[in-house]
Design an enzyme around this catalytic site. Structure first.
Site, PDB file in Angstrom:
ATOM      1  N   PHE A 140       0.866  -1.188   0.000  1.00 53.97           N
ATOM      2  CA  PHE A 140       0.000   0.000   0.000  1.00 53.97           C
ATOM      3  C   PHE A 140       0.898   1.231   0.000  1.00 53.97           C
ATOM      4  O   PHE A 140       1.626   1.490   0.945  1.00 53.97           O
ATOM      5  CB  PHE A 140      -0.956   0.060   1.209  1.00 53.97           C
ATOM      6  CG  PHE A 140      -1.901   1.214   1.072  1.00 53.97           C
ATOM      7  CD1 PHE A 140      -3.082   1.084   0.352  1.00 53.97           C
ATOM      8  CD2 PHE A 140      -1.592   2.469   1.588  1.00 53.97           C
ATOM      9  CE1 PHE A 140      -3.933   2.174   0.162  1.00 53.97           C
ATOM     10  CE2 PHE A 140      -2.433   3.561   1.403  1.00 53.97           C
ATOM     11  CZ  PHE A 140      -3.609   3.409   0.691  1.00 53.97           C
ATOM     12  N   ASP A 225       9.417   2.827   1.930  1.00 52.68           N
ATOM     13  CA  ASP A 225       8.250   3.657   2.234  1.00 52.68           C
ATOM     14  C   ASP A 225       7.999   3.546   3.739  1.00 52.68           C
ATOM     15  O   ASP A 225       7.432   2.575   4.215  1.00 52.68           O
ATOM     16  CB  ASP A 225       7.040   3.173   1.427  1.00 52.68           C
ATOM     17  CG  ASP A 225       5.790   4.005   1.731  1.00 52.68           C
ATOM     18  OD1 ASP A 225       5.792   4.737   2.736  1.00 52.68           O
ATOM     19  OD2 ASP A 225       4.815   3.899   0.962  1.00 52.68           O
ATOM     20  N   LYS A 254       2.726  11.456   7.072  1.00 53.08           N
ATOM     21  CA  LYS A 254       1.865  11.252   8.251  1.00 53.08           C
ATOM     22  C   LYS A 254       2.375  11.989   9.497  1.00 53.08           C
ATOM     23  O   LYS A 254       2.110  13.156   9.660  1.00 53.08           O
ATOM     24  CB  LYS A 254       1.713   9.758   8.524  1.00 53.08           C
ATOM     25  CG  LYS A 254       0.951   9.004   7.415  1.00 53.08           C
ATOM     26  CD  LYS A 254       0.646   7.598   7.833  1.00 53.08           C
ATOM     27  CE  LYS A 254       0.087   6.734   6.718  1.00 53.08           C
ATOM     28  NZ  LYS A 254      -1.342   6.804   6.545  1.00 53.08           N
TER      29      LYS A 254
HETATM   30  C1  LIG Z   1       3.026   2.892   3.638  1.00 56.01           C
HETATM   31  C2  LIG Z   1       2.160   3.996   3.120  1.00 56.01           C
HETATM   32  N1  LIG Z   1       2.549   4.679   2.030  1.00 56.01           N
HETATM   33  C3  LIG Z   1       1.813   5.678   1.527  1.00 56.01           C
HETATM   34  C4  LIG Z   1       0.610   6.037   2.091  1.00 56.01           C
HETATM   35  C5  LIG Z   1      -0.202   7.125   1.476  1.00 56.01           C
HETATM   36  O1  LIG Z   1      -0.206   8.275   2.265  1.00 56.01           O
HETATM   37  P1  LIG Z   1      -1.327   9.397   2.037  1.00 56.01           P
HETATM   38  O2  LIG Z   1      -2.631   8.791   2.481  1.00 56.01           O
HETATM   39  O3  LIG Z   1      -0.888  10.536   2.911  1.00 56.01           O
HETATM   40  O4  LIG Z   1      -1.315   9.734   0.589  1.00 56.01           O
HETATM   41  C6  LIG Z   1       0.163   5.344   3.227  1.00 56.01           C
HETATM   42  C7  LIG Z   1      -1.131   5.684   3.854  1.00 56.01           C
HETATM   43  O5  LIG Z   1      -1.708   4.934   4.595  1.00 56.01           O
HETATM   44  C8  LIG Z   1       0.962   4.295   3.746  1.00 56.01           C
HETATM   45  O6  LIG Z   1       0.572   3.593   4.829  1.00 56.01           O
END
Ligand SMILES: Cc1ncc(COP(=O)(O)O)c(C=O)c1O
Length: 399
Positions: A140, A225, A254
């Protein structure tokens, strides 16, 4: 207004792209939130780990208000007096050389894909438009077309094609599969250190170290990530520290703002970000002074108030407590730091019903997929609060 009226407004005017629990929150402080009826809940989701520092942290709030009174947005057409100090502080904190600020997590992911592709043509010498990026099954990384294009979750991608080419999917946690997928055109490997949205899936020990070594050997950029795992969530500043490695590029978001504002960043240990030239990438709000002032304080309180150490200690205590709970509904409990999941057996009737029962007892949790409940409270949680949470979970699981 009655609670039902808020639901009616959302249902009537809003797109139905979420399925929230029907709890209408109006106030938060630390690990606690209150609904419009005045009922108090322990927030065990922390806005998907964006509120690591706790709701409405007073120092972050003060920094936000002070900066909002002075200057909020300049665009990058001009410089501002918060950006340079933010760069320095985030690079010092994370041992990075370069940073590129954005807003949402998905934007950071898009940014890194652009930078890595360009690096692969200019530096690695991959023929034009042939770059491949390897990603993992059940990843994700966000919701843009490119990102959902390399998702393996049918709900995330069905109906949204055509998608961006140039991605290859390998199983998560399988270093041999990663190495087998690498070709001379492989530019990067993008991976979550722990898959959060997939249900807190922790790869086998040594996986990230092996990935680091494989990427080095094939001149492939390792991109972690850490948008969810980063900034203390797993009991270390970055989850890469659990395997004592350093990514070439790290994504954070976040909790970079403590939940006050969308702030994300691409952090670079290599010369990858240097390939970007003026005009090739940007965002009106990326690196704005308000975001930078908030992020500077959000990072400062994380370390000053020892939240990362607390996440490690409380995470161990929470996980050990969950493991004591005896219930035929529980399949597995797993976690690292305060990133914890309880997976239920399919016969238990789905995690959502348990989340509602926990909400009745004053704990807000959210299911991920059908059968998993995530426990990821703000990192400021105390031992008494974890003990109380365990009592509620025990009562619900036995009930
Ligand atoms: C590992 C990871 N990458 C990217 C994102 C995407 O972030 P955003 O919702 O701020 O676009 C999330 C969101 O849950 C995430 O958990």
């Amino acid at each position: 207004m009655q609670p039902q009226a808020y639901l009616d407004l959302e249902n009537q005017y809003g797109a139905h792209n979420y399925k929230p629990l029907d709890v209408i929150l109006t106030r938060g402080q630390g690990v606690w939130v209150w609904d419009v009826n005045g009922k108090k809940y322990l927030d065990c989701l922390a806005a998907y780990s964006a509120v690591n520092q706790g709701h409405c942290h007073p120092k972050i709030m003060a920094a936000m208000i002070e900066q909002a009174k002075r200057l909020t947005l300049t665009s990058r057409a001009f410089r501002n007096d918060q950006l340079g100090p933010f760069y320095q502080e985030i690079c010092e904190l994370t041992h990075s050389h370069k940073v590129l600020p954005m807003n949402s997590g998905a934007e950071a992911v898009e940014t890194v894909i652009k930078a890595v592709r360009k690096w692969s043509y200019q530096v690695k010498g991959i023929p034009a438009d042939q770059a491949e990026i390897i990603v993992c099954a059940n990843n994700f990384h966000g919701r843009t077309i490119t990102i959902v294009g390399f998702s393996t979750d049918p709900t995330a991608r069905s109906g949204f094609g055509p998608f961006t080419p140039g991605f290859k999917v390998v199983p998560f946690g399988d270093a041999a599969a990663l190495e087998a997928a690498i070709t001379p055109n492989t530019a990067g490997f993008l991976v979550e250190p722990i898959q959060g949205e997939a249900g807190v899936i922790i790869p086998p020990a040594g996986y990230l170290k092996a990935a680091r070594e494989i990427c080095d050997r094939h001149h492939v950029v390792l991109i972690l990530d850490e948008i969810q795992t980063g900034l203390g969530r797993t009991g270390r500043l970055l989850a890469e520290a659990h395997e004592d490695i350093e990514a070439d590029l790290t994504l954070v978001g976040k909790a970079l703002s403590g939940g006050f504002y969308p702030v994300s960043a691409v952090l670079s240990n290599k010369a990858v970000l240097d390939v970007l030239q003026p005009g090739e990438h940007g965002s009106t709000f990326g690196g704005n002074p308000l975001a930078c002032a908030i992020a500077r304080t959000a990072m400062r309180v994380l370390t000053e108030e020892k939240m990362i150490e607390n996440a490690a200690e409380m995470g161990d205590y929470f996980l050990a407590g969950l493991k004591q709970i005896q219930s035929p509904s529980i399949k597995e409990v797993r976690g690292r730091g305060l990133m914890i999941a309880m997976e239920l057996v399919p016969e238990a009737g789905g995690a959502r019903a348990f989340c509602y029962r926990l909400a009745d007892k004053g704990m807000l949790c959210k299911e991920t997929h059908e059968n998993t409940i995530r426990f990821a409270p703000p990192l400021v949680i105390t031992k008494d609060e974890v003990t109380w949470a365990l009592e509620q979970i025990d009562a619900v699981m036995r009930g």
